[in-house]
Design a protein around this motif. Structure first.
Motif, mmCIF file in Angstrom:
data_model
loop_
_atom_site.group_PDB
_atom_site.id
_atom_site.type_symbol
_atom_site.label_atom_id
_atom_site.label_comp_id
_atom_site.label_asym_id
_atom_site.label_seq_id
_atom_site.Cartn_x
_atom_site.Cartn_y
_atom_site.Cartn_z
ATOM 1 N N LYS A 179 34.612 29.388 33.926
ATOM 2 C CA LYS A 179 33.995 29.476 35.250
ATOM 3 C C LYS A 179 34.153 30.893 35.817
ATOM 4 C CE LYS A 179 34.442 24.616 36.286
ATOM 5 N NZ LYS A 179 32.986 24.457 36.045
ATOM 6 N N TYR A 180 35.287 31.510 35.537
ATOM 7 C CA TYR A 180 35.495 32.898 35.951
ATOM 8 C C TYR A 180 34.457 33.808 35.289
ATOM 9 C CZ TYR A 180 37.690 37.500 36.350
ATOM 10 O OH TYR A 180 37.930 38.828 36.610
ATOM 11 N N GLU A 181 34.233 33.594 33.995
ATOM 12 C CA GLU A 181 33.276 34.417 33.262
ATOM 13 C C GLU A 181 31.854 34.216 33.789
ATOM 14 O OE1 GLU A 181 33.893 36.734 31.058
ATOM 15 O OE2 GLU A 181 36.059 36.380 31.134
ATOM 16 N N GLU A 182 31.517 32.988 34.175
ATOM 17 C CA GLU A 182 30.188 32.716 34.730
ATOM 18 C C GLU A 182 29.961 33.511 36.011
ATOM 19 O OE1 GLU A 182 29.898 28.539 35.306
ATOM 20 O OE2 GLU A 182 30.038 28.062 33.157
ATOM 21 N N LEU A 183 30.980 33.540 36.868
ATOM 22 C CA LEU A 183 30.855 34.299 38.124
ATOM 23 C C LEU A 183 30.897 35.808 37.863
ATOM 24 C CD1 LEU A 183 33.031 32.204 40.620
ATOM 25 C CD2 LEU A 183 30.562 32.179 40.280
ATOM 26 N N LEU A 184 31.622 36.184 36.820
ATOM 27 C CA LEU A 184 31.693 37.598 36.458
ATOM 28 C C LEU A 184 30.308 38.117 36.067
ATOM 29 C CD1 LEU A 184 34.105 39.567 36.343
ATOM 30 C CD2 LEU A 184 34.176 39.187 33.875
ATOM 31 N N SER A 185 29.539 37.259 35.397
ATOM 32 C CA SER A 185 28.179 37.656 34.996
ATOM 33 C C SER A 185 27.273 37.849 36.202
ATOM 34 C CB SER A 185 27.583 36.591 34.064
ATOM 35 O OG SER A 185 27.371 35.372 34.761
ATOM 36 N N GLN A 187 28.323 39.532 38.715
ATOM 37 C CA GLN A 187 28.918 40.747 39.282
ATOM 38 C C GLN A 187 29.897 40.439 40.428
ATOM 39 O OE1 GLN A 187 25.673 43.388 40.240
ATOM 40 N NE2 GLN A 187 25.430 44.013 38.104
ATOM 41 N N LEU A 188 30.606 39.333 40.285
ATOM 42 C CA LEU A 188 31.676 39.002 41.220
ATOM 43 C C LEU A 188 33.000 39.370 40.553
ATOM 44 C CD1 LEU A 188 30.361 35.559 42.518
ATOM 45 C CD2 LEU A 188 30.427 37.727 43.771
ATOM 46 N N TYR A 189 33.594 40.473 41.005
ATOM 47 C CA TYR A 189 34.783 41.019 40.368
ATOM 48 C C TYR A 189 36.022 40.836 41.246
ATOM 49 C CZ TYR A 189 31.148 43.335 37.658
ATOM 50 O OH TYR A 189 30.038 43.593 36.891
ATOM 51 N N GLY A 190 37.185 40.902 40.599
ATOM 52 C CA GLY A 190 38.443 40.822 41.324
ATOM 53 C C GLY A 190 38.531 39.561 42.159
ATOM 54 N N LYS A 191 39.048 39.706 43.380
ATOM 55 C CA LYS A 191 39.240 38.536 44.226
ATOM 56 C C LYS A 191 37.943 38.054 44.873
ATOM 57 C CE LYS A 191 44.148 39.198 45.065
ATOM 58 N NZ LYS A 191 45.253 39.272 46.048
ATOM 59 N N ALA A 192 36.852 38.782 44.648
ATOM 60 C CA ALA A 192 35.545 38.277 45.060
ATOM 61 C C ALA A 192 35.126 37.116 44.162
ATOM 62 C CB ALA A 192 34.496 39.382 45.001
ATOM 63 N N ASN A 193 35.758 37.025 43.010
ATOM 64 C CA ASN A 193 35.539 35.917 42.077
ATOM 65 C C ASN A 193 36.566 34.834 42.397
ATOM 66 O OD1 ASN A 193 35.651 34.195 39.759
ATOM 67 N ND2 ASN A 193 34.697 35.814 38.538
#
Length: 262
Positions: A179-185, A187-193
């Motif tokens: 789920k972290y990787e999905e949000l990373l794609s 462009q949600l990085y760091g604590k924005a994820n």
């Protein structure tokens, strides 16, 4: 003399202890339970277990020793916390675990260890209704495997529990990492994820059996998986929790519906 009576008699003769002893038989007629004493405030976990098992090994036949699956030591404070529904000790004393994500997805983890005839078995069940996770695994440790692992009788439960817990926890963490990787794609990085915490402060929370409440969908998932596992003692607690949850869910619907009609 009954095995539990023998164990209690031996433990009461240990000079350093004035214990409260709470033992019972599991579904396979093996002994599990707790020994409570102030002395354990002064001792490490290792020394506490050596004190208990040293006395048992001196006074019991091997045929009796192999029927003792797990004896947990605890301080009086830990006993109060356990009986009040909060387990302060580590994963080796908890059968039920819970995690809730920032999106309010719930993960339940159930875990147990038992001895079936000559084999030890451990299992875990992980479910998450919202994320459609329903995975159960059983691990079998026969005599040859235990000898290869070079475990003493008093080390077996803790070692098997640790291995099983780590496998179960990894299942949950892997799902959250995805789920972290999905949000990373996106462009949600760091604590924005919102799933950043999985790499820094992820934790499972221990629950007592009287804290278990399931939705009807969770109940269906659990019941389907329980059909496929052996007769571990934990099944009795889960089945009671299911009955309690069904009553609660029915009552909740009856209370809500009249309001909805108005």
């Amino acid at each position: 003399m009954d095995l539990i009576d023998k164990i209690e008699e031996i433990l009461h003769k240990i000079e350093e202890l004035k214990p409260i002893i709470d033992l019972h038989y599991d579904n396979q007629k093996n002994v599990v339970g707790y020994i409570t004493d102030e002395k354990f405030n002064e001792l490490s976990d290792e020394d506490s277990q050596k004190l208990i098992w040293g006395a048992l090994k001196k006074n019991l036949e091997s045929s009796d020793l192999i029927k003792i699956v797990a004896l947990f030591h605890e301080t009086p404070l830990e006993r109060v916390e356990r009986l009040n529904g909060y387990k302060s000790k580590n994963s080796q004393t908890s059968n039920f675990w819970f995690h809730q994500t920032p999106e309010l997805a719930k993960y339940w983890l159930f875990i147990d260890i038992a001895k079936f005839q000559d084999d030890y078995k451990s299992f875990f069940l992980v479910i998450s209704e919202k994320n459609n996770i329903n995975k159960a695994l059983t691990f079998v440790y026969n005599k040859e495997v235990l000898e290869f692992m070079e475990l003493e009788q008093d080390e077996i439960y803790n070692e098997l529990y640790s291995n099983t817990f780590e496998n179960a926890e990894a299942e949950i963490k892997l799902d959250l990492m995805n789920k972290y990787e999905e949000l990373l794609s996106q462009q949600l990085y760091g604590k924005a994820n919102m799933y950043w915490y999985i790499y820094e402060n992820f934790k499972l929370t221990p629950k007592s059996k009287n804290q278990l409440f399931f939705t009807n969908n969770e109940i269906s998932m659990i019941e389907n998986s329980l059909k496929k596992i052996d007769n571990f003692s934990i099944k009795n607690d889960i089945e009671l929790a299911i009955k309690k949850s069904l009553v609660f869910n029915t009552t909740k619907i009856e209370v809500i519906n009249p309001i909805a009609r108005n």
